[in-house]
Design a protein around this motif. Structure first.
Motif, PDB file in Angstrom:
ATOM      1  N   THR A  25      10.324 -28.013  11.709  1.00 21.09           N
ATOM      2  CA  THR A  25       9.426 -28.170  12.849  1.00 21.09           C
ATOM      3  C   THR A  25       9.771 -27.268  14.012  1.00 21.09           C
ATOM      4  N   GLY A  26      10.958 -26.790  14.104  1.00 25.91           N
ATOM      5  CA  GLY A  26      11.353 -25.945  15.219  1.00 25.91           C
ATOM      6  C   GLY A  26      12.321 -26.649  16.146  1.00 25.91           C
ATOM      7  N   LEU A  27      12.994 -25.853  16.939  1.00 20.93           N
ATOM      8  CA  LEU A  27      14.057 -26.359  17.798  1.00 20.93           C
ATOM      9  C   LEU A  27      13.532 -27.311  18.868  1.00 20.93           C
ATOM     10  N   PHE A  28      12.442 -26.950  19.529  1.00 18.54           N
ATOM     11  CA  PHE A  28      11.920 -27.788  20.616  1.00 18.54           C
ATOM     12  C   PHE A  28      11.493 -29.157  20.113  1.00 18.54           C
ATOM     13  N   LEU A  29      10.757 -29.206  19.003  1.00 20.91           N
ATOM     14  CA  LEU A  29      10.327 -30.495  18.464  1.00 20.91           C
ATOM     15  C   LEU A  29      11.516 -31.300  17.950  1.00 20.91           C
ATOM     16  N   ASN A  30      12.541 -30.627  17.428  1.00 17.59           N
ATOM     17  CA  ASN A  30      13.755 -31.331  17.006  1.00 17.59           C
ATOM     18  C   ASN A  30      14.412 -32.026  18.192  1.00 17.59           C
ATOM     19  N   ILE A  31      14.494 -31.336  19.322  1.00 18.61           N
ATOM     20  CA  ILE A  31      15.104 -31.934  20.506  1.00 18.61           C
ATOM     21  C   ILE A  31      14.272 -33.114  20.992  1.00 18.61           C
ATOM     22  N   VAL A  32      12.947 -32.932  21.035  1.00 20.63           N
ATOM     23  CA  VAL A  32      12.065 -34.007  21.491  1.00 20.63           C
ATOM     24  C   VAL A  32      12.154 -35.214  20.565  1.00 20.63           C
ATOM     25  N   VAL A  33      12.103 -34.967  19.247  1.00 23.48           N
ATOM     26  CA  VAL A  33      12.193 -36.065  18.272  1.00 23.48           C
ATOM     27  C   VAL A  33      13.537 -36.769  18.385  1.00 23.48           C
ATOM     28  N   GLY A  34      14.608 -36.026  18.551  1.00 21.68           N
ATOM     29  CA  GLY A  34      15.933 -36.638  18.695  1.00 21.68           C
ATOM     30  C   GLY A  34      16.044 -37.490  19.939  1.00 21.68           C
ATOM     31  N   ILE A  35      15.547 -36.995  21.057  1.00 21.14           N
ATOM     32  CA  ILE A  35      15.639 -37.747  22.307  1.00 21.14           C
ATOM     33  C   ILE A  35      14.744 -38.981  22.278  1.00 21.14           C
ATOM     34  N   VAL A  36      13.492 -38.799  21.878  1.00 21.00           N
ATOM     35  CA  VAL A  36      12.570 -39.934  21.843  1.00 21.00           C
ATOM     36  C   VAL A  36      13.019 -40.961  20.803  1.00 21.00           C
ATOM     37  N   GLY A  37      13.476 -40.499  19.647  1.00 16.80           N
ATOM     38  CA  GLY A  37      13.985 -41.420  18.630  1.00 16.80           C
ATOM     39  C   GLY A  37      15.208 -42.180  19.108  1.00 16.80           C
ATOM     40  N   ALA A  38      16.085 -41.490  19.836  1.00 16.97           N
ATOM     41  CA  ALA A  38      17.274 -42.147  20.375  1.00 16.97           C
ATOM     42  C   ALA A  38      16.907 -43.185  21.425  1.00 16.97           C
ATOM     43  N   ILE A  77       6.769 -40.541  11.033  1.00 21.47           N
ATOM     44  CA  ILE A  77       5.467 -40.857  11.626  1.00 21.47           C
ATOM     45  C   ILE A  77       4.740 -39.575  12.030  1.00 21.47           C
ATOM     46  N   ILE A  78       5.460 -38.618  12.603  1.00 19.21           N
ATOM     47  CA  ILE A  78       4.851 -37.340  12.983  1.00 19.21           C
ATOM     48  C   ILE A  78       4.339 -36.610  11.746  1.00 19.21           C
ATOM     49  N   ASN A  79       5.120 -36.597  10.665  1.00 13.69           N
ATOM     50  CA  ASN A  79       4.677 -35.958   9.428  1.00 13.69           C
ATOM     51  C   ASN A  79       3.468 -36.652   8.847  1.00 13.69           C
ATOM     52  N   LEU A  80       3.423 -37.962   8.938  1.00 14.65           N
ATOM     53  CA  LEU A  80       2.291 -38.713   8.421  1.00 14.65           C
ATOM     54  C   LEU A  80       1.013 -38.368   9.183  1.00 14.65           C
ATOM     55  N   VAL A  81       1.133 -38.223  10.490  1.00 16.65           N
ATOM     56  CA  VAL A  81      -0.039 -37.892  11.308  1.00 16.65           C
ATOM     57  C   VAL A  81      -0.462 -36.436  11.085  1.00 16.65           C
ATOM     58  N   ARG A  82       0.510 -35.520  11.052  1.00 17.18           N
ATOM     59  CA  ARG A  82       0.190 -34.097  10.925  1.00 17.18           C
ATOM     60  C   ARG A  82      -0.285 -33.709   9.543  1.00 17.18           C
ATOM     61  N   ARG A  83       0.366 -34.210   8.513  1.00 11.06           N
ATOM     62  CA  ARG A  83       0.092 -33.745   7.152  1.00 11.06           C
ATOM     63  C   ARG A  83      -0.596 -34.768   6.267  1.00 11.06           C
ATOM     64  N   GLY A  84      -0.520 -36.015   6.638  1.00 12.56           N
ATOM     65  CA  GLY A  84      -1.084 -37.068   5.800  1.00 12.56           C
ATOM     66  C   GLY A  84      -0.106 -37.569   4.762  1.00 12.56           C
TER      67      GLY A  84
END
Length: 87
Positions: A25-38, A77-84
């Protein structure tokens, strides 16, 4: 200082979660997913099992595992929304 620790640890947790989910997904989305998930896992799961969330500044093995699980669920959840599909 706490915000910097949250960004660094959240980025690492997001990167590990993306490696586990085999998602590029890329560095920025990894950081966002890590922070929001945490944050989400810290507020929802940590009170149920006891301990301190990673947002409180306490970095222990329990808070890292809970944050990693939160990031993995959020990435699924993000993968489910983006890709199905979850992958």
């Amino acid at each position: 200082m706490g915000l910097l620790v949250l960004l660094v640890v959240g980025g690492i947790i997001g990167w590990i979660a993306s490696m586990i989910m085999r998602d590029n997904t890329g560095l920025f989305l990894n950081i966002v997913v890590g922070i929001v998930g945490a944050i989400l896992a810290g507020f929802i799961v940590t009170p149920l099992i006891g301990g301190a969330p990673i947002t409180s500044g306490v970095i222990g093995i329990q808070s890292i595992i809970v944050s990693l699980l939160g990031a993995i669920v959020l990435l699924a959840i993000i993968n489910l929304v983006r890709r199905g599909s979850v992958r």
